[in-house]
Design a protein around this motif. Structure first.
Motif, PDB file in Angstrom:
ATOM      1  N   ARG A 273     -20.584 -12.039   1.481  1.00  0.00           N
ATOM      2  CA  ARG A 273     -21.261 -10.739   1.351  1.00  0.00           C
ATOM      3  C   ARG A 273     -20.516  -9.657   2.126  1.00  0.00           C
ATOM      4  N   ASP A 274     -20.147  -9.970   3.360  1.00  0.00           N
ATOM      5  CA  ASP A 274     -19.496  -8.969   4.202  1.00  0.00           C
ATOM      6  C   ASP A 274     -18.101  -8.611   3.672  1.00  0.00           C
ATOM      7  N   ASP A 275     -17.384  -9.588   3.137  1.00  0.00           N
ATOM      8  CA  ASP A 275     -16.058  -9.302   2.581  1.00  0.00           C
ATOM      9  C   ASP A 275     -16.164  -8.511   1.279  1.00  0.00           C
ATOM     10  N   PHE A 276     -17.211  -8.747   0.506  1.00  0.00           N
ATOM     11  CA  PHE A 276     -17.442  -7.907  -0.681  1.00  0.00           C
ATOM     12  C   PHE A 276     -17.637  -6.456  -0.249  1.00  0.00           C
ATOM     13  N   ARG A 277     -18.434  -6.264   0.762  1.00  0.00           N
ATOM     14  CA  ARG A 277     -18.695  -4.904   1.241  1.00  0.00           C
ATOM     15  C   ARG A 277     -17.410  -4.245   1.741  1.00  0.00           C
ATOM     16  N   ALA A 278     -16.589  -5.019   2.428  1.00  0.00           N
ATOM     17  CA  ALA A 278     -15.326  -4.470   2.932  1.00  0.00           C
ATOM     18  C   ALA A 278     -14.389  -4.079   1.792  1.00  0.00           C
ATOM     19  N   GLY A 279     -14.594  -4.677   0.624  1.00  0.00           N
ATOM     20  CA  GLY A 279     -13.739  -4.388  -0.519  1.00  0.00           C
ATOM     21  C   GLY A 279     -14.193  -3.224  -1.379  1.00  0.00           C
ATOM     22  N   ILE A 280     -15.304  -2.586  -1.022  1.00  0.00           N
ATOM     23  CA  ILE A 280     -15.769  -1.428  -1.785  1.00  0.00           C
ATOM     24  C   ILE A 280     -14.805  -0.266  -1.555  1.00  0.00           C
ATOM     25  N   PRO A 281     -14.199   0.261  -2.607  1.00  0.00           N
ATOM     26  CA  PRO A 281     -13.204   1.323  -2.414  1.00  0.00           C
ATOM     27  C   PRO A 281     -13.863   2.665  -2.148  1.00  0.00           C
ATOM     28  N   PRO A 282     -13.139   3.583  -1.530  1.00  0.00           N
ATOM     29  CA  PRO A 282     -13.685   4.934  -1.337  1.00  0.00           C
ATOM     30  C   PRO A 282     -13.902   5.613  -2.680  1.00  0.00           C
ATOM     31  N   ASP A 283     -14.901   6.461  -2.734  1.00  0.00           N
ATOM     32  CA  ASP A 283     -15.241   7.147  -3.981  1.00  0.00           C
ATOM     33  C   ASP A 283     -14.384   8.405  -4.115  1.00  0.00           C
ATOM     34  N   LYS A 284     -13.134   8.200  -4.460  1.00  0.00           N
ATOM     35  CA  LYS A 284     -12.210   9.312  -4.636  1.00  0.00           C
ATOM     36  C   LYS A 284     -11.117   8.890  -5.606  1.00  0.00           C
ATOM     37  N   PRO A 285     -10.407   9.837  -6.196  1.00  0.00           N
ATOM     38  CA  PRO A 285      -9.365   9.484  -7.158  1.00  0.00           C
ATOM     39  C   PRO A 285      -8.267   8.634  -6.516  1.00  0.00           C
ATOM     40  N   VAL A 286      -7.674   7.761  -7.320  1.00  0.00           N
ATOM     41  CA  VAL A 286      -6.545   6.966  -6.852  1.00  0.00           C
ATOM     42  C   VAL A 286      -5.351   7.896  -6.636  1.00  0.00           C
ATOM     43  N   ASP A 287      -4.709   7.774  -5.497  1.00  0.00           N
ATOM     44  CA  ASP A 287      -3.527   8.572  -5.203  1.00  0.00           C
ATOM     45  C   ASP A 287      -2.344   8.044  -6.006  1.00  0.00           C
ATOM     46  N   ARG A 288      -1.782   8.894  -6.865  1.00  0.00           N
ATOM     47  CA  ARG A 288      -0.717   8.447  -7.754  1.00  0.00           C
ATOM     48  C   ARG A 288       0.540   8.033  -6.986  1.00  0.00           C
ATOM     49  N   GLU A 289       0.846   8.711  -5.905  1.00  0.00           N
ATOM     50  CA  GLU A 289       2.036   8.341  -5.134  1.00  0.00           C
ATOM     51  C   GLU A 289       1.864   6.970  -4.489  1.00  0.00           C
ATOM     52  N   ASP A 290       0.673   6.697  -3.964  1.00  0.00           N
ATOM     53  CA  ASP A 290       0.395   5.385  -3.391  1.00  0.00           C
ATOM     54  C   ASP A 290       0.508   4.304  -4.463  1.00  0.00           C
ATOM     55  N   ALA A 291      -0.076   4.589  -5.621  1.00  0.00           N
ATOM     56  CA  ALA A 291      -0.037   3.609  -6.707  1.00  0.00           C
ATOM     57  C   ALA A 291       1.390   3.378  -7.199  1.00  0.00           C
ATOM     58  N   ASP A 292       2.175   4.436  -7.272  1.00  0.00           N
ATOM     59  CA  ASP A 292       3.545   4.287  -7.764  1.00  0.00           C
ATOM     60  C   ASP A 292       4.387   3.447  -6.804  1.00  0.00           C
ATOM     61  N   ARG A 293       4.171   3.608  -5.498  1.00  0.00           N
ATOM     62  CA  ARG A 293       4.891   2.775  -4.529  1.00  0.00           C
ATOM     63  C   ARG A 293       4.547   1.297  -4.728  1.00  0.00           C
ATOM     64  N   PHE A 294       3.279   1.038  -4.975  1.00  0.00           N
ATOM     65  CA  PHE A 294       2.844  -0.335  -5.202  1.00  0.00           C
ATOM     66  C   PHE A 294       3.473  -0.881  -6.478  1.00  0.00           C
ATOM     67  N   LEU A 295       3.470  -0.068  -7.527  1.00  0.00           N
ATOM     68  CA  LEU A 295       4.053  -0.494  -8.807  1.00  0.00           C
ATOM     69  C   LEU A 295       5.539  -0.809  -8.650  1.00  0.00           C
ATOM     70  N   GLN A 296       6.252   0.020  -7.921  1.00  0.00           N
ATOM     71  CA  GLN A 296       7.685  -0.209  -7.733  1.00  0.00           C
ATOM     72  C   GLN A 296       7.946  -1.530  -7.011  1.00  0.00           C
ATOM     73  N   LEU A 297       7.109  -1.853  -6.031  1.00  0.00           N
ATOM     74  CA  LEU A 297       7.264  -3.129  -5.329  1.00  0.00           C
ATOM     75  C   LEU A 297       6.994  -4.291  -6.271  1.00  0.00           C
ATOM     76  N   MET A 298       5.941  -4.190  -7.074  1.00  0.00           N
ATOM     77  CA  MET A 298       5.631  -5.257  -8.015  1.00  0.00           C
ATOM     78  C   MET A 298       6.734  -5.414  -9.051  1.00  0.00           C
ATOM     79  N   ALA A 299       7.307  -4.291  -9.493  1.00  0.00           N
ATOM     80  CA  ALA A 299       8.402  -4.347 -10.469  1.00  0.00           C
ATOM     81  C   ALA A 299       9.634  -5.016  -9.868  1.00  0.00           C
ATOM     82  N   ARG A 300       9.891  -4.731  -8.598  1.00  0.00           N
ATOM     83  CA  ARG A 300      11.064  -5.320  -7.941  1.00  0.00           C
ATOM     84  C   ARG A 300      10.899  -6.817  -7.736  1.00  0.00           C
TER      85      ARG A 300
END
Length: 322
Positions: A273-300
């Motif tokens: 239960r507590d780990d589910f709660r910790a996984g609730i994301p903030p209610d705001k748009p996904v930052d595209r720059e943050d996401a792109d950095r993650f995508l580049q790492l996954m692609a590599r």
């Protein structure tokens, strides 16, 4: 205020607006029968958050994730849960999929309680059990972290055992592996049973310059479905947030969910239960720059087998809601 508005709307529906309920658009959700997303979706149904936001949620359980995707791709479902890397891959291949964040919960690596390991470097020469396969995103992040932090190639300097989450759970608790990488809810149970977290994926990601608040999992819908049902995307978002707010603040709500959580003890129940709660994301748009950095790492690390043609972040991937 949004939560209060939802409750008032539910009360109005119950008091006699049945005709309105019959006219609501449906969202058919294809989910894994034992998936953790059912905890949120069941809360939406039980609390009437779907009707309060002007739609009817229809839950369609399937035996495995592959079946949910077949149902979605074949038009027998309107919504599935997937990570946005997969969604980006599909969008880059020409499919009109959009992603609405659901959870930022990720796993980590745990070791037996009596392990002397203090870092990933101490697992060199040992055996690591991994759920999800060689392209599991948590495993890829931990590989990148080990290489960056310790100059350690985990694929070359450890023995990997890839298996289903329940088997990784069992072998980890049995001491058959020196480390275990598992899905977050299995890790919650493993830690409750005495295993120790050596490194979380969130901490590893942050060390690599990634934003650990970037939600990985989300609701995936087709743009054509969204266009045919104006407002449905916002309605799903609002229902989801209402359920998240309730799950984050009300312990009693979890009592009804406990049977589907498949936990074996009070300690496992509380940790999950507590780990589910910790996984609730903030209610705001996904930052595209943050996401792109993650995508580049996954692609590599994962290459075309993981990201397909999605070498850059596709436009329109992340749903636009208030």
């Amino acid at each position: 205020m949004k939560y209060l508005r939802n409750l008032l709307l539910v009360a109005a529906l119950v008091s006699g607006q049945g005709a309105y309920a019959q006219d609501m658009p449906q969202i058919r959700a294809a989910t894994l029968k034992i998936g953790t997303v059912n905890w949120e979706l069941s809360t939406i149904k039980a609390q009437g958050f779907d009707h309060a936001n002007g739609f009817e949620l229809v839950m369609q359980p399937y035996a495995d994730n592959g079946a949910t995707r077949v149902a979605f791709e074949g038009g027998r479902a309107d919504l599935i849960v997937a990570d946005w890397i997969w969604t980006a891959r599909q969008r880059s291949a020409g499919r009109d999929y959009v992603f609405l964040p659901y959870s930022k919960a990720v796993g980590g690596l745990v070791v037996p309680a009596d392990s002397t390991a203090q870092s990933l470097a101490d697992l060199a020469g040992g055996k690591i059990g991994i759920a999800g396969g060689p392209l599991d995103k948590s495993w890829l992040i931990l590989r990148a972290y080990a290489a960056s932090e310790y100059g350690l190639d985990l694929t070359e300097q450890t023995e990997q055992v890839f298996a289903a989450p329940p088997l990784i759970y069992k072998t980890g608790l049995g001491g058959e592996t020196q480390g275990s990488v598992n899905y977050w809810h299995y890790l919650s149970r493993m830690k409750a049973e005495g295993m120790r977290e050596l490194i979380s994926v969130s901490d590893a990601a942050q060390s690599l310059g990634l934003n650990p608040d970037t939600p990985l999992l989300g609701y995936v819908l087709r743009e054509s479905f969204v266009a045919d049902n104006p407002g449905v995307l916002q309605a799903l978002h609002d229902a989801s947030r209402a359920a998240k707010d309730l799950l984050a603040s009300d312990d009693a709500v979890w009592d009804d969910l406990r049977p589907m959580m498949r936990v074996g003890s009070d300690a496992e129940f509380i940790a999950t239960r507590d780990d589910f709660r910790a996984g609730i994301p903030p209610d705001k748009p996904v930052d595209r720059e943050d996401a792109d950095r993650f995508l580049q790492l996954m692609a590599r690390l994962g290459g075309e087998k993981l990201v397909g043609k999605a070498t850059t972040l596709p436009d329109g991937l992340f749903a636009q809601v208030d």
